[in-house]
Design a protein around this motif. Structure first.
Motif, PDB file in Angstrom:
ATOM      1  N   UNK A   1      55.693   5.700 -27.874  1.00 12.69           N
ATOM      2  CA  UNK A   1      54.716   5.862 -28.961  1.00 12.69           C
ATOM      3  C   UNK A   1      54.325   7.316 -29.213  1.00 12.69           C
ATOM      4  N   UNK A   2      54.201   8.113 -28.141  1.00 10.64           N
ATOM      5  CA  UNK A   2      53.861   9.516 -28.315  1.00 10.64           C
ATOM      6  C   UNK A   2      54.933  10.266 -29.074  1.00 10.64           C
ATOM      7  N   UNK A   3      56.191   9.998 -28.750  1.00  7.42           N
ATOM      8  CA  UNK A   3      57.297  10.634 -29.468  1.00  7.42           C
ATOM      9  C   UNK A   3      57.365  10.148 -30.917  1.00  7.42           C
ATOM     10  N   UNK A   4      56.992   8.899 -31.153  1.00  8.49           N
ATOM     11  CA  UNK A   4      56.981   8.366 -32.522  1.00  8.49           C
ATOM     12  C   UNK A   4      56.055   9.193 -33.406  1.00  8.49           C
ATOM     13  N   UNK A   5      54.866   9.479 -32.902  1.00  6.62           N
ATOM     14  CA  UNK A   5      53.901  10.276 -33.669  1.00  6.62           C
ATOM     15  C   UNK A   5      54.390  11.712 -33.835  1.00  6.62           C
ATOM     16  N   UNK A   6      54.965  12.266 -32.772  1.00  6.93           N
ATOM     17  CA  UNK A   6      55.451  13.647 -32.839  1.00  6.93           C
ATOM     18  C   UNK A   6      56.534  13.806 -33.905  1.00  6.93           C
ATOM     19  N   UNK A   7      57.516  12.907 -33.924  1.00  4.78           N
ATOM     20  CA  UNK A   7      58.595  13.053 -34.900  1.00  4.78           C
ATOM     21  C   UNK A   7      58.118  12.689 -36.309  1.00  4.78           C
ATOM     22  N   UNK A   8      57.133  11.806 -36.411  1.00  4.86           N
ATOM     23  CA  UNK A   8      56.563  11.495 -37.730  1.00  4.86           C
ATOM     24  C   UNK A   8      55.917  12.743 -38.318  1.00  4.86           C
ATOM     25  N   UNK A   9      55.180  13.465 -37.483  1.00  7.42           N
ATOM     26  CA  UNK A   9      54.549  14.709 -37.931  1.00  7.42           C
ATOM     27  C   UNK A   9      55.598  15.732 -38.333  1.00  7.42           C
ATOM     28  N   UNK A  10      56.667  15.804 -37.552  1.00  5.05           N
ATOM     29  CA  UNK A  10      57.753  16.736 -37.868  1.00  5.05           C
ATOM     30  C   UNK A  10      58.401  16.398 -39.206  1.00  5.05           C
ATOM     31  N   UNK A  11      58.630  15.121 -39.449  1.00  4.34           N
ATOM     32  CA  UNK A  11      59.255  14.711 -40.706  1.00  4.34           C
ATOM     33  C   UNK A  11      58.374  15.042 -41.909  1.00  4.34           C
ATOM     34  N   UNK A  12      57.062  14.888 -41.743  1.00  2.00           N
ATOM     35  CA  UNK A  12      56.142  15.159 -42.850  1.00  2.00           C
ATOM     36  C   UNK A  12      55.981  16.649 -43.099  1.00  2.00           C
ATOM     37  N   UNK A  13      55.754  17.412 -42.031  1.00  2.00           N
ATOM     38  CA  UNK A  13      55.417  18.833 -42.197  1.00  2.00           C
ATOM     39  C   UNK A  13      56.640  19.732 -42.343  1.00  2.00           C
ATOM     40  N   UNK A  14      57.671  19.479 -41.530  1.00  2.00           N
ATOM     41  CA  UNK A  14      58.825  20.372 -41.555  1.00  2.00           C
ATOM     42  C   UNK A  14      59.883  19.925 -42.559  1.00  2.00           C
ATOM     43  N   UNK A  15      60.175  18.633 -42.556  1.00  2.00           N
ATOM     44  CA  UNK A  15      61.226  18.132 -43.440  1.00  2.00           C
ATOM     45  C   UNK A  15      60.714  17.766 -44.831  1.00  2.00           C
ATOM     46  N   UNK A  16      59.398  17.669 -44.976  1.00  2.00           N
ATOM     47  CA  UNK A  16      58.768  17.379 -46.277  1.00  2.00           C
ATOM     48  C   UNK A  16      59.253  16.052 -46.870  1.00  2.00           C
ATOM     49  N   UNK A  17      59.357  15.027 -46.018  1.00  3.90           N
ATOM     50  CA  UNK A  17      59.779  13.725 -46.540  1.00  3.90           C
ATOM     51  C   UNK A  17      58.664  13.118 -47.383  1.00  3.90           C
ATOM     52  N   UNK A  18      59.050  12.233 -48.286  1.00  3.31           N
ATOM     53  CA  UNK A  18      58.091  11.625 -49.211  1.00  3.31           C
ATOM     54  C   UNK A  18      57.467  10.353 -48.649  1.00  3.31           C
ATOM     55  N   UNK A  19      58.254   9.574 -47.898  1.00  2.00           N
ATOM     56  CA  UNK A  19      57.775   8.312 -47.304  1.00  2.00           C
ATOM     57  C   UNK A  19      58.416   8.149 -45.938  1.00  2.00           C
TER      58      UNK A  19
END
Length: 401
Positions: free
Chosen positions: A80-98
């Motif tokens: 679960x901790x890694x799930x949140x970490x990579x979710x943050x990475x996808x939003x902030x670094x990769x700029x995903x939409x959903x």
């Protein structure tokens, strides 16, 4: 060439590069995907193929609202901790939409909370815990697969027909297993008050001591067993149970066991006559299923598993939502998914406005062995809408959006 001239040409080239990059970004909808690929490959490798097929079909048809779809996937290691970490990475670094994905219930709940905190749209593809759409539900999170409650409720009528009094249960000891057994006990006892729950075996996920578990169940002398083990744990349990004769003269009701991901590896050791939920792709004759199976086999030279249906239907759902919303804006996506109807290999499904749960169903039948391989027989498709709670009951369980 003078220095000023060189500077102007260099600047013009940079502007051209940035313009091209911007044009690419504007012509692409970036979708973030999070899953436990290393931890659960049996389900998630076919799942990945499913969403790859969907992306290929959508982009070949011109994309969504004139834009191509691009998936950027990350592995959460089943943590679960890694799930949140990579979710943050996808939003902030990769700029995903959903965002979409998730497999285990605990990682799915972690991303569900992240979606709420960061106000980002999240489609939970696979996590089955009811908390995703009930206690921990939020307006930003929708769920594709039928929930634990729904799948257990599909099995209960068949379990009641057995008219067995002494029941034992075995399950992986985390949210999915705990909730599935609690729901089964509640529904069975309400319909058959004289049931005796004579044994309960809660095993560590991925580390079942099959010999000890099998012996404990046998010692309790149950008339029937409810099982929610899956993956390698299921394989160990079935093989040990076969060796020790645990299943002889006993009925078994088993969640997920009819899914090819878990049934196929057992080969001729697959259990016979268990009541299960699953995906008998090889004998479903509906036009939408045949079309999907044919396309999948043509692309991958392999047959689909249930994960393939989930991956494919997830992306098709996102595409339908994006088209209806006319944008990848979070608030517009939240509104677009309310009542959204999506064609899938299992027929049309609807995302309910009252709890953000889809009406996708499941196949319920019995296991058998044919040509050295486990199969499902005597099955029927149970529409998810037929086993969902009423609006009044959902309102009591789900926090207000």
């Amino acid at each position: 060439m003078t220095a000023p001239t060189r500077f102007l040409r260099h600047t013009a080239a940079l502007v051209s590069v940035f313009a091209a990059t911007g044009a690419y970004a504007q012509s692409t909808i970036k979708i973030g995907e999070i899953n436990s690929y290393k931890a659960q490959p049996a389900f998630l490798e076919p799942y990945k193929r499913g969403y790859e097929l969907a992306i290929e079909e959508i982009n070949a048809a011109g994309g969504v609202n004139g834009k191509k779809l691009e998936i950027i996937a990350r592995d959460d290691n089943g943590n679960p901790g890694d799930s949140v970490r990579v979710a943050e990475e996808l939003i902030t670094r990769e700029k995903v939409d959903v965002l979409f994905g998730g497999f285990l219930s605990n990682t799915g709940l972690a991303i569900t909370d992240f979606a709420k905190q960061r106000k980002v749209f999240f489609l939970a593809s696979e996590p089955l815990t009811d908390k995703i759409v009930w206690e921990n539900g939020n307006r930003y999170t929708y769920r594709l697969r039928p929930s634990l409650y729904m799948q257990v409720a599909m099995l209960v009528p068949e379990a009641l027909k057995l008219k067995k009094k002494r029941w034992a249960v075995v399950y992986p000891n985390y949210e999915y297993g705990q909730s599935s057994v609690a729901t089964f006990k509640k529904l069975m006892t309400a319909a058959q008050p004289d049931i005796e729950w004579v044994a309960e075996q809660a095993t560590p996920l991925g580390k079942v001591d099959a010999g000890a578990v099998t012996q404990a169940l046998a010692d309790a002398k149950p008339d029937a067993i409810f099982n929610t083990l899956f993956g390698a744990d299921l394989g160990r349990f079935v093989r040990e149970g076969n060796t020790r004769g645990l299943f002889e003269g006993r009925q078994v009701v088993s969640l997920l066991t009819g899914e090819p991901e878990y049934l196929d590896p057992l080969k001729d050791e697959a259990p016979k006559n268990w009541i299960v939920t699953g995906y008998p792709w090889y004998s479903i004759t509906t036009p939408e299923s045949k079309k999907f199976v044919d396309a999948f086999r043509k692309k991958f030279n392999d047959y689909p598993r249930l994960g393939s249906v989930v991956g494919y239907s997830s992306v098709m759902s996102l595409a339908a939502g994006l088209k209806k919303a006319g944008s990848s804006d979070t608030e517009k996506m939240v509104q677009a998914f309310k009542g959204l109807v999506v064609p899938t290999p299992m027929g049309n499904i609807t995302y309910r406005a009252q709890d953000n749960q889809s009406t996708m169903g499941a196949y319920v039948g019995r296991t058998d062995v044919k040509d050295g391989k486990g199969i499902m027989v005597d099955y029927k498709y149970v529409d998810g809408a037929s086993v969902q709670l009423s609006d009044a009951e959902v309102k009591k369980l789900r926090p207000a959006d």
